[in-house]
Design an enzyme around this catalytic site. Structure first.
Site, short mmCIF file in Angstrom:
data_model
loop_
_atom_site.label_atom_id
_atom_site.label_comp_id
_atom_site.label_asym_id
_atom_site.label_seq_id
_atom_site.Cartn_x
_atom_site.Cartn_y
_atom_site.Cartn_z
N CYS B 51 3.69 -5.46 -6.85
CA CYS B 51 2.96 -6.56 -7.32
C CYS B 51 1.99 -6.52 -8.27
CB CYS B 51 2.40 -7.52 -6.44
SG CYS B 51 2.90 -6.99 -4.54
N ARG B 53 1.80 -3.66 -10.47
CA ARG B 53 2.11 -2.40 -11.37
C ARG B 53 3.48 -2.24 -11.42
NH1 ARG B 53 -1.14 1.51 -10.51
NH2 ARG B 53 -2.54 0.58 -9.00
N SER B 111 -5.85 0.62 -6.46
CA SER B 111 -5.45 -0.70 -6.28
C SER B 111 -6.35 -1.65 -6.57
CB SER B 111 -5.03 -0.64 -4.73
OG SER B 111 -3.90 0.19 -4.38
N GLU B 116 -6.23 -0.08 0.43
CA GLU B 116 -5.14 -1.14 1.00
C GLU B 116 -3.95 0.09 1.31
OE1 GLU B 116 -2.01 -1.91 -0.39
OE2 GLU B 116 -2.53 -1.59 -2.54
N GLN B 118 -0.72 -0.69 2.01
CA GLN B 118 0.79 -0.97 1.39
C GLN B 118 1.27 -0.07 0.24
OE1 GLN B 118 0.76 -4.72 0.43
NE2 GLN B 118 2.98 -5.16 0.97
N ALA B 192 11.62 -15.17 4.46
CA ALA B 192 11.40 -14.54 5.63
C ALA B 192 11.39 -13.19 5.58
CB ALA B 192 12.63 -14.85 6.74
#
Lengths: 280, 445
Positions: B51, B53, B111, B116, B118, B192
């Site tokens: 989201c 890079r 980030s 983070e 993720q 979902a």
């Protein structure tokens, strides 16, 4: 009746206590703790007791001078009663179910009213006709004014939180209450104020019709600014209370209407004080 | 000799609107790598697309291809964009800078939300996906393996990973700024996937009156509903769900907006302009930005929430400094290892080449002197060998000294390869750089 130096001193002390109560809740001191909340509530209660003491002394002095102790017989008395009502609302709500930020908006309003009491209090009181309708009229109008002040405060806070949320400038842990809570407070206060104002308007009209031209408004009471401003306030809050008919008139628009209604009400109070010929 | 190159953009160089146009889905990423490899054979490629890079990590021959302009041309062709719309936002790094950048990315130091976790999984995923189609090679394999190990080390062993705020928890805080209670509220989740599930779990903890999950694939929606409770619905019922919902979480993989302003205006009228909180955590965005201008709508996208997290999260200076120091030491180790990896074989090649030349000349001379005795032949061999060793001694010593003093030995190696026509070393692609934790070999799994 001109308030004495002791009354003014007590009034000043009460204002200092209320100001300290607000300062204790400012976010710059860090996150709100239970102790700070309790301290601020105690300061509000102390300030309220000071105001109650001022009213007691003032009523006693009037009784000794003119034999009358009834409340709201002069500016000093009336404004302090209004301030006490607002303060009672703040102290009670913040103690039982706090609304984040309520005191930052309402207590300054109270302090402003108390300042006005110090300035306008010594003014010569107008004649007061003690009839049932007069009592009902003045009582309902003042209670209505207090309710509208609360509604406008909640409306102002709503607008602040709304614009900050829209512009994404609100911190994740905002000290202000939620939009839903503020909207509820605004709506409920508006409902109460509207009901009281309606009673005040009707009782005032009955008094006028009963007395004919023998009121301070004179025979041409229909053209008095006080009447039209009162009707204006009534119309604004009538609009505010009918969102089912005007669904767009909710949220920030309802908040703006509450502020408009309060502004009209302030204009009404000022007109009552300063209009020539006695707009009361 | 392979050179490292990085071309990309991130949240600091490009706004959300540009990033979402360049974002690659999982399938598109594989296709892009295959396409680049067919255009530029022999090139190693890993594509990292998240989201925040889009980055191309490339190892190519010295003075080889692709170059920056060719990557831009590829993006223009594959994404159907004009170069002016994204080229000014691209950054271009080379060699050591690439190593530094990748290690910092994997350690979440680059980030929007420092600390983070993720991003580490995303780096690993990008590497593994590229490995499926033969993207990484002799240089990118060890580089990414090492980067993942460094990321794990930083997040696991420094305070950087402690006390993390998440996007979902910030979204809940904002919801509390709008709504007083949630027992009478309806929450709608569109999509979902993993991110939708994480956000929905946070909101399910508020015990709302109703949870709705709308997805194109009803089975996935049902699976999510089993975890969090609620009702699974298909996307055809979206309008009726929107009319009922007070909070909307959107995270589909749709390339076009799912909720547009024109459609939502009608829904808003049905709702009588009741306040609604919409969280769009998809990339590209699911909800048209103009929806946020409709009365009663509070719309937040990923950037908005992440910026709040970055602003409000108290990042302890010493934790970041400690993490950076750790990353820098790992970078030095990797660069040293890479130089050694290339240095030894190349010196060996050089000596071999020179000794072979010398031996050839000695044999030619010996052929012209048939009356030489065995001891004299040996002395000639020895002479040739000693001359080669003495001639190469100083250059090789200079090369080793540059490596030992952690200077840039790469220019020397490049010159050596070019002047003596030596080939780049071809170590095994599974050769791992040194790891003080000995875990680097596990990271590729």
């Amino acid at each position: 009746m001109t308030p004495s130096i002791w009354q003014l001193t007590m009034l000043t002390a009460a204002m200092v206590l209320l100001g300290a109560g607000v300062m204790a809740t400012l976010p710059s001191w860090g996150p709100m703790t239970r102790r700070r909340r309790l301290t601020s509530c105690l300061l509000y209660y102390a300030g309220g007791m000071g105001l109650a003491g001022v009213l007691l002394i003032h009523s006693r002095a009037r009784w000794m001078l003119s034999g009358s102790w009834l409340p709201m017989e002069d500016n000093f008395d009336a404004i302090i009663w209004l301030s006490l009502l607002l303060l009672g609302f703040v102290a009670y709500v913040q103690h039982v179910r706090p609304i984040g930020g309520l005191e930052w908006f309402l207590i300054p309003l109270v302090l402003g009213l108390l300042g006005a009491a110090m300035i306008f209090g010594p003014a010569r009181p107008h004649d007061y006709v003690r009839t049932t309708w007069s009592m009902v009229h003045r009582g309902a109008s003042f209670l209505g004014a207090a309710s509208f002040a609360v509604a406008a405060t909640a409306g102002g806070m709503y607008l602040l939180a709304h614009f900050r949320l829209k512009r994404k400038r609100l911190p994740a842990h905002s000290p202000l209450a939620s939009l839903e809570r503020l909207e509820n407070v605004c709506r409920h206060a508006s409902i109460l104020g509207f009901a009281l104002l309606s009673v005040g308007l009707v009782s005032g009209v009955i008094r006028l019709l009963d007395r004919g031209g023998a009121t301070s408004l004179g025979a041409r009471w229909f053209y008095s600014p006080k009447i039209w401003l009162s009707v204006g306030v009534w119309v604004v809050f009538a609009l505010l209370l009918h969102p089912p008919l005007l669904p767009r008139l909710r949220g920030p628009r309802a908040a703006m209407l509450s502020l408009l209604g309060f502004a009209l009400m302030l204009a009404l109070l000022l007109a009552m004080e300063f209009m020539p010929g006695g707009a009361r | 000799m392979q050179r490292l190159m990085l071309i990309g953009l991130n949240h600091t160089s490009a706004p959300l609107a540009v990033r979402e146009r360049l974002a690659f889905s999982a399938e598109a990423r594989l296709e892009a790598i295959r396409s680049l490899q067919s255009r530029f054979p022999g090139t190693e490629i890993v594509l990292l697309s998240t989201c925040n890079r889009v980055e191309f990590y490339i190892a190519r021959p010295l003075h080889g291809q692709p170059r920056r302009e060719q990557i831009i041309e590829f993006l223009v062709d594959s994404r159907g964009l004009s170069s002016e719309s994204f080229a000014p936002h691209l950054y271009h790094l080379a060699n050591r800078q690439v190593v530094e950048h990748l290690f910092c990315v994997a350690a979440s130091l680059d980030s929007m939300i420092v600390g983070e976790s993720q991003i580490l999984g995303q780096v690993r995923q990008a590497y593994e996906a590229a490995a499926q189609v033969g993207g990484p090679g002799a240089l990118l394999h060890p580089l990414f393996q090492r980067a993942v190990a460094v990321g794990k080390q930083v997040l696991g062993q420094t305070p950087l990973g402690e006390g993390r705020l998440s996007v979902a928890s910030v979204a809940v805080q904002y919801a509390r700024g709008i709504f007083d209670s949630f027992e009478d509220k309806t929450i709608l989740c569109i999509g979902a996937g993993k991110m939708a599930a994480v956000a929905l779990r946070h909101f399910a903890d508020l015990h709302p009156k109703r949870l709705l999950v709308a997805n194109r694939d009803l089975c996935k929606a049902a699976a999510l509903v089993e975890q969090c409770g609620g009702t699974a619905l298909s996307l055809e019922q979206l309008d009726s769900c929107l009319a009922e919902a007070d909070i909307v979480i959107s995270s589909t993989g749709s390339p076009v907006p799912v909720i547009v302003a024109e459609r939502f205006e009608q829904v808003a009228r049905q709702r009588q302009y009741r306040p609604i909180f919409m969280i769009d955590i998809a990339m590209p965005r699911d909800i048209e930005p103009a929806v946020g201008d409709i009365q009663g709508v509070y719309l937040y996208n990923l950037d908005d929430l992440q910026q709040v997290v970055a602003r409000t999260r108290s990042v302890r200076g010493e934790a970041v400094a400690g993490a950076r120091a750790l990353v820098m030491s790992q970078i030095e180790q990797f660069v040293q290892w890479n130089q050694t990896r290339q240095l030894g074989p190349m010196i060996e090649q050089l000596y071999q080449r020179c000794h072979d030349l010398a031996a050839t000349e000695v044999r030619r001379l010996q052929g012209k002197l048939p009356h030489l005795q065995a001891s004299e032949r040996e002395q000639l061999d020895d002479l040739a060998r000693r001359i080669v060793n003495k001639v190469l001694h100083h250059p090789v010593k200079t090369l080793r000294d540059a490596h030992d003093q952690q200077l840039q030995a790469t220019p020397y190696l490049n010159a050596l390869a070019h002047l003596f026509d030596l080939q780049s070393p071809r170590p095994s692609s599974l050769e791992n750089p040194p790891s003080d934790q000995g875990k680097a070999s596990d990271e590729a799994k």
